[in-house]
Design an enzyme around this catalytic site. Sequence first.
Site, PDB file in Angstrom:
ATOM      1  N   CYS A   2      -4.893  -6.517  -9.434  1.00 52.37           N
ATOM      2  CA  CYS A   2      -5.079  -6.199 -10.856  1.00 52.37           C
ATOM      3  C   CYS A   2      -6.474  -5.633 -11.126  1.00 52.37           C
ATOM      4  O   CYS A   2      -7.432  -5.969 -10.432  1.00 52.37           O
ATOM      5  CB  CYS A   2      -4.944  -7.454 -11.704  1.00 52.37           C
ATOM      6  SG  CYS A   2      -3.460  -8.387 -11.409  1.00 52.37           S
ATOM      7  N   ARG A  27      -6.284   0.400  -6.857  1.00 49.28           N
ATOM      8  CA  ARG A  27      -6.217  -0.997  -6.429  1.00 49.28           C
ATOM      9  C   ARG A  27      -4.779  -1.464  -6.257  1.00 49.28           C
ATOM     10  O   ARG A  27      -4.542  -2.498  -5.627  1.00 49.28           O
ATOM     11  CB  ARG A  27      -6.912  -1.895  -7.475  1.00 49.28           C
ATOM     12  CG  ARG A  27      -8.409  -1.686  -7.549  1.00 49.28           C
ATOM     13  CD  ARG A  27      -8.984  -2.349  -8.784  1.00 49.28           C
ATOM     14  NE  ARG A  27      -8.945  -3.795  -8.727  1.00 49.28           N
ATOM     15  CZ  ARG A  27      -9.955  -4.570  -8.371  1.00 49.28           C
ATOM     16  NH1 ARG A  27     -11.085  -4.020  -8.008  1.00 49.28           N
ATOM     17  NH2 ARG A  27      -9.844  -5.875  -8.365  1.00 49.28           N
ATOM     18  N   TRP A  74      -0.870  -6.365 -11.139  1.00 47.85           N
ATOM     19  CA  TRP A  74      -0.133  -6.449  -9.871  1.00 47.85           C
ATOM     20  C   TRP A  74       0.546  -7.809  -9.921  1.00 47.85           C
ATOM     21  O   TRP A  74      -0.107  -8.842  -9.850  1.00 47.85           O
ATOM     22  CB  TRP A  74      -1.121  -6.351  -8.707  1.00 47.85           C
ATOM     23  CG  TRP A  74      -0.513  -6.246  -7.355  1.00 47.85           C
ATOM     24  CD1 TRP A  74      -0.103  -5.106  -6.722  1.00 47.85           C
ATOM     25  CD2 TRP A  74      -0.296  -7.321  -6.414  1.00 47.85           C
ATOM     26  NE1 TRP A  74       0.370  -5.403  -5.474  1.00 47.85           N
ATOM     27  CE2 TRP A  74       0.266  -6.751  -5.259  1.00 47.85           C
ATOM     28  CE3 TRP A  74      -0.513  -8.695  -6.444  1.00 47.85           C
ATOM     29  CZ2 TRP A  74       0.610  -7.502  -4.143  1.00 47.85           C
ATOM     30  CZ3 TRP A  74      -0.165  -9.450  -5.342  1.00 47.85           C
ATOM     31  CH2 TRP A  74       0.388  -8.854  -4.206  1.00 47.85           C
ATOM     32  N   ASN A 100      -7.322 -11.306 -14.184  1.00 46.69           N
ATOM     33  CA  ASN A 100      -7.016 -11.117 -12.754  1.00 46.69           C
ATOM     34  C   ASN A 100      -7.089 -12.477 -12.092  1.00 46.69           C
ATOM     35  O   ASN A 100      -7.949 -13.287 -12.440  1.00 46.69           O
ATOM     36  CB  ASN A 100      -8.071 -10.234 -12.079  1.00 46.69           C
ATOM     37  CG  ASN A 100      -7.988  -8.798 -12.534  1.00 46.69           C
ATOM     38  OD1 ASN A 100      -7.095  -8.433 -13.285  1.00 46.69           O
ATOM     39  ND2 ASN A 100      -8.931  -7.994 -12.061  1.00 46.69           N
ATOM     40  N   GLY A 101      -6.241 -12.720 -11.092  1.00 42.99           N
ATOM     41  CA  GLY A 101      -6.302 -13.992 -10.373  1.00 42.99           C
ATOM     42  C   GLY A 101      -5.088 -14.847 -10.668  1.00 42.99           C
ATOM     43  O   GLY A 101      -4.105 -14.383 -11.252  1.00 42.99           O
ATOM     44  N   GLU A 485      -3.664  -0.792  14.824  1.00 44.89           N
ATOM     45  CA  GLU A 485      -4.094  -0.096  13.607  1.00 44.89           C
ATOM     46  C   GLU A 485      -3.174   1.098  13.314  1.00 44.89           C
ATOM     47  O   GLU A 485      -2.812   1.346  12.154  1.00 44.89           O
ATOM     48  CB  GLU A 485      -5.559   0.337  13.772  1.00 44.89           C
ATOM     49  CG  GLU A 485      -6.152   1.157  12.652  1.00 44.89           C
ATOM     50  CD  GLU A 485      -6.133   0.487  11.280  1.00 44.89           C
ATOM     51  OE1 GLU A 485      -5.795  -0.697  11.171  1.00 44.89           O
ATOM     52  OE2 GLU A 485      -6.433   1.187  10.302  1.00 44.89           O
ATOM     53  N   LYS A 489      -1.064   1.527   9.894  1.00 44.88           N
ATOM     54  CA  LYS A 489      -1.193   2.718   9.027  1.00 44.88           C
ATOM     55  C   LYS A 489       0.177   3.296   8.722  1.00 44.88           C
ATOM     56  O   LYS A 489       0.474   3.660   7.595  1.00 44.88           O
ATOM     57  CB  LYS A 489      -2.038   3.821   9.691  1.00 44.88           C
ATOM     58  CG  LYS A 489      -3.515   3.649   9.751  1.00 44.88           C
ATOM     59  CD  LYS A 489      -4.236   3.690   8.433  1.00 44.88           C
ATOM     60  CE  LYS A 489      -4.241   2.359   7.759  1.00 44.88           C
ATOM     61  NZ  LYS A 489      -5.275   1.443   8.002  1.00 44.88           N
ATOM     62  N   GLU A 492       2.414   0.846   6.415  1.00 44.82           N
ATOM     63  CA  GLU A 492       2.007   0.604   5.028  1.00 44.82           C
ATOM     64  C   GLU A 492       2.169   1.815   4.125  1.00 44.82           C
ATOM     65  O   GLU A 492       2.427   1.657   2.934  1.00 44.82           O
ATOM     66  CB  GLU A 492       0.598   0.008   4.930  1.00 44.82           C
ATOM     67  CG  GLU A 492      -0.532   0.924   5.282  1.00 44.82           C
ATOM     68  CD  GLU A 492      -1.894   0.265   5.124  1.00 44.82           C
ATOM     69  OE1 GLU A 492      -2.047  -0.640   4.300  1.00 44.82           O
ATOM     70  OE2 GLU A 492      -2.824   0.676   5.834  1.00 44.82           O
ATOM     71  N   HIS A 508       7.599  -7.271  28.465  1.00 43.04           N
ATOM     72  CA  HIS A 508       7.946  -8.663  28.153  1.00 43.04           C
ATOM     73  C   HIS A 508       8.817  -8.755  26.902  1.00 43.04           C
ATOM     74  O   HIS A 508       8.927  -9.824  26.312  1.00 43.04           O
ATOM     75  CB  HIS A 508       6.677  -9.496  27.969  1.00 43.04           C
ATOM     76  CG  HIS A 508       5.836  -9.556  29.212  1.00 43.04           C
ATOM     77  ND1 HIS A 508       6.186 -10.275  30.324  1.00 43.04           N
ATOM     78  CD2 HIS A 508       4.677  -8.926  29.517  1.00 43.04           C
ATOM     79  CE1 HIS A 508       5.270 -10.112  31.258  1.00 43.04           C
ATOM     80  NE2 HIS A 508       4.339  -9.295  30.795  1.00 43.04           N
ATOM     81  N   LYS A 607      -5.387  -2.553  -3.021  1.00 44.06           N
ATOM     82  CA  LYS A 607      -6.541  -2.146  -2.203  1.00 44.06           C
ATOM     83  C   LYS A 607      -7.374  -3.354  -1.802  1.00 44.06           C
ATOM     84  O   LYS A 607      -7.802  -3.470  -0.667  1.00 44.06           O
ATOM     85  CB  LYS A 607      -7.402  -1.142  -2.977  1.00 44.06           C
ATOM     86  CG  LYS A 607      -8.631  -0.662  -2.214  1.00 44.06           C
ATOM     87  CD  LYS A 607      -8.248   0.066  -0.949  1.00 44.06           C
ATOM     88  CE  LYS A 607      -9.442   0.529  -0.144  1.00 44.06           C
ATOM     89  NZ  LYS A 607      -9.064   0.889   1.236  1.00 44.06           N
TER      90      LYS A 607
HETATM   91  O1  M6R Z   1     -11.333  -5.091   2.008  1.00 44.23           O
HETATM   92  P1  M6R Z   1     -10.935  -5.722   3.304  1.00 44.23           P
HETATM   93  O2  M6R Z   1     -11.409  -4.954   4.485  1.00 44.23           O
HETATM   94  O3  M6R Z   1     -11.296  -7.160   3.394  1.00 44.23           O
HETATM   95  O4  M6R Z   1      -9.348  -5.636   3.303  1.00 44.23           O
HETATM   96  C1  M6R Z   1      -8.585  -6.220   4.313  1.00 44.23           C
HETATM   97  C2  M6R Z   1      -7.170  -5.740   4.270  1.00 44.23           C
HETATM   98  O5  M6R Z   1      -6.556  -6.105   3.062  1.00 44.23           O
HETATM   99  C3  M6R Z   1      -7.069  -4.226   4.427  1.00 44.23           C
HETATM  100  O6  M6R Z   1      -7.678  -3.786   5.594  1.00 44.23           O
HETATM  101  C4  M6R Z   1      -5.576  -3.785   4.450  1.00 44.23           C
HETATM  102  O7  M6R Z   1      -4.941  -4.254   5.586  1.00 44.23           O
HETATM  103  C5  M6R Z   1      -5.477  -2.257   4.346  1.00 44.23           C
HETATM  104  N1  M6R Z   1      -4.446  -1.891   3.433  1.00 44.23           N
HETATM  105  C6  M6R Z   1      -5.182  -1.606   5.635  1.00 44.23           C
HETATM  106  O8  M6R Z   1      -5.061  -0.233   5.539  1.00 44.23           O
END
Ligand code: M6R
Length: 612
Positions: A2, A27, A74, A100-101, A485, A489, A492, A508, A607
Amino acid sequence: MCGIVGYIGDKQAEDLLLTGLKRLEYRGYDSAGLAVVGNGGLRVEKKEGKVDDLRKALSNGSMEGTLGVGHTRWATHGAPNDVNAHPHVSSDGAFAVVHNGIIENHGVIKKKLKEKGYQFDSETDTEVLVHLIEEVKREANLSLPEAVQQALTQVVGAYGIAVVSREDPDLLIAARKGSPLILGVGDGEYFIGSDAAPLVEHTRKVVYLSDGEIVTVRRSGYQVRTIDDEPLDKEVHELEWSLGEIEKGGYDHFMLKEIMEQPDALEDAMRGRVRPAEGEIVLGGLHQVWDQLRDADRIIIAACGTSWHSGLVGEYLIETFSRIPVEVEYASEFRYRDPIIREDDVVLVLSQSGETADTLAAVRQAQSRGALCLGICNVVGSTIARETDAGVYLHAGPEIGVASTKAFTAQVAVLSMIALKLSKGRTLSDAERKEHIQALAEVPDKVRAVLRQSDDALESMAQVYRYASNFLYLGRGYNFPVALEGALKLKEISYIHAEGYPAAEMKHGPIALIDRFMPVVFLAMKDSTYDKVLSNIEEVAARDGSVIAITDEENGELDELCEYVLRIPQTKEFLSPLLTVIPLQLLSYHIAVMRGCHVDQPRNLAKSVTVE
Ligand code: M6R
């Protein structure tokens, strides 16, 4: 997650708040709303969907007034819809709250409030907070700031809130605990933001609120107090972000812009720190604690998501160059499993945003056990940056796309600096260290070359693979975290199921998945693991898997085995993640665009994840 924006001044608030909400879109959110206070009293408009939907809903008549708050929600409690969207308004329509929260004890409070006759329109915990403030105010006949403050003492959980009231058009209240809030200080006008994005175009002067603080803002000035009513004298900081940095600058998406910015981001991360001529690494932020870090018995790295992946690269780097044992933890697990942390351990957290709730909890866990806690963050002034004992900023510039790209490479660069600095007197001679530092300094130009060479090739590969339902990413050694990674990518932003594995683990289990419909991306650099990776490629090819290999520019021996071979410049083995990750980022990006996905704001994602 949020987003909050607030304004008090002499300008019309509506447009300013809507622009602020647009800046917060990155965000991640599912509904948006505004409350504006003016001559017409308090007017609220909220809508499921995007800020543009809210803007359309407002086009029938604008909200006059120079005080207001806005919110992007959110969903946590209750579905994303118009009713659950913020702001939420008191029963008498006098004041509005954005939040937020998560209010954890909302159930208990709601029960009591219902007994007192309060009715609830939404399923949100925020509405519970609104009626709690209302009840506290009514019962003890308090002013709104007093009621907000007292109500918050009854709340368990996390909040960043902003409150406006038709009864006082010269008052904006904001408070935080566990959910970031910044006060922007202008000339006779003030702003509230859950991050700096909605503030940068108005002011560079900011006050970072800390947990348990509440600010009352009037056009004539502001006052920060603790939730226990102690007055505070807060420092005003200068924002580092510029407006240009948070705009797309001609690119279709922030993600592509940020991928392309990586050479510059790496140079910024290394500036003044990587000194090839002297064969030295200088990390001012760690100066005071360097001896303790150098002499640590063990380093524990805690992080989430992409930052956790760079932490894994960090484990390989630091163990190789310092021989200090390193453990890498998911921050979300670390905080809950009563970990063994000894006095001579150092806990190192990685976070782009510096606001990730689990990572922040890991910081507090480490500190409560007496360990030195260091932070590697991108966002200057973020909570983790402020709460850690010392640290290193990435200086990668704002990362707006939800998919983290330039923060990953900048984190790996900073971890490489730390590892090389720790090598002194241990694993590398002065001459070797100088050579390694020189190689690190050459990385930005090599990244430029990768971006130049591979973007078109990856776009045509994406045409072929965009219909795939699954992907495997395999790598060994330094490139195992890169495989993880690459898979993250892709999943997501394109919603294609993807898994990353250490290449040797394939036999395995995952090998059972291989058939001609399974694209397998191999990180096959000519390094100490190459021969083994080559055997794994043969195993996949023998089962008709469709192999995409990333390898060195000189390597011609994979063409027969692979559907696509992408060649990138050579570098030292420990630096290869900084190059091999780039084609994986671009492949995901192009596939997501071709599948019509919302690249910068993928569904369900935020984000910065400020809830547990
Ligand atoms: O802001 P941060 O690096 O702590 O965030 C951690 C993860 O939420 C962040 O890396 C998330 O996995 C991304 N969407 C990856 O692209």
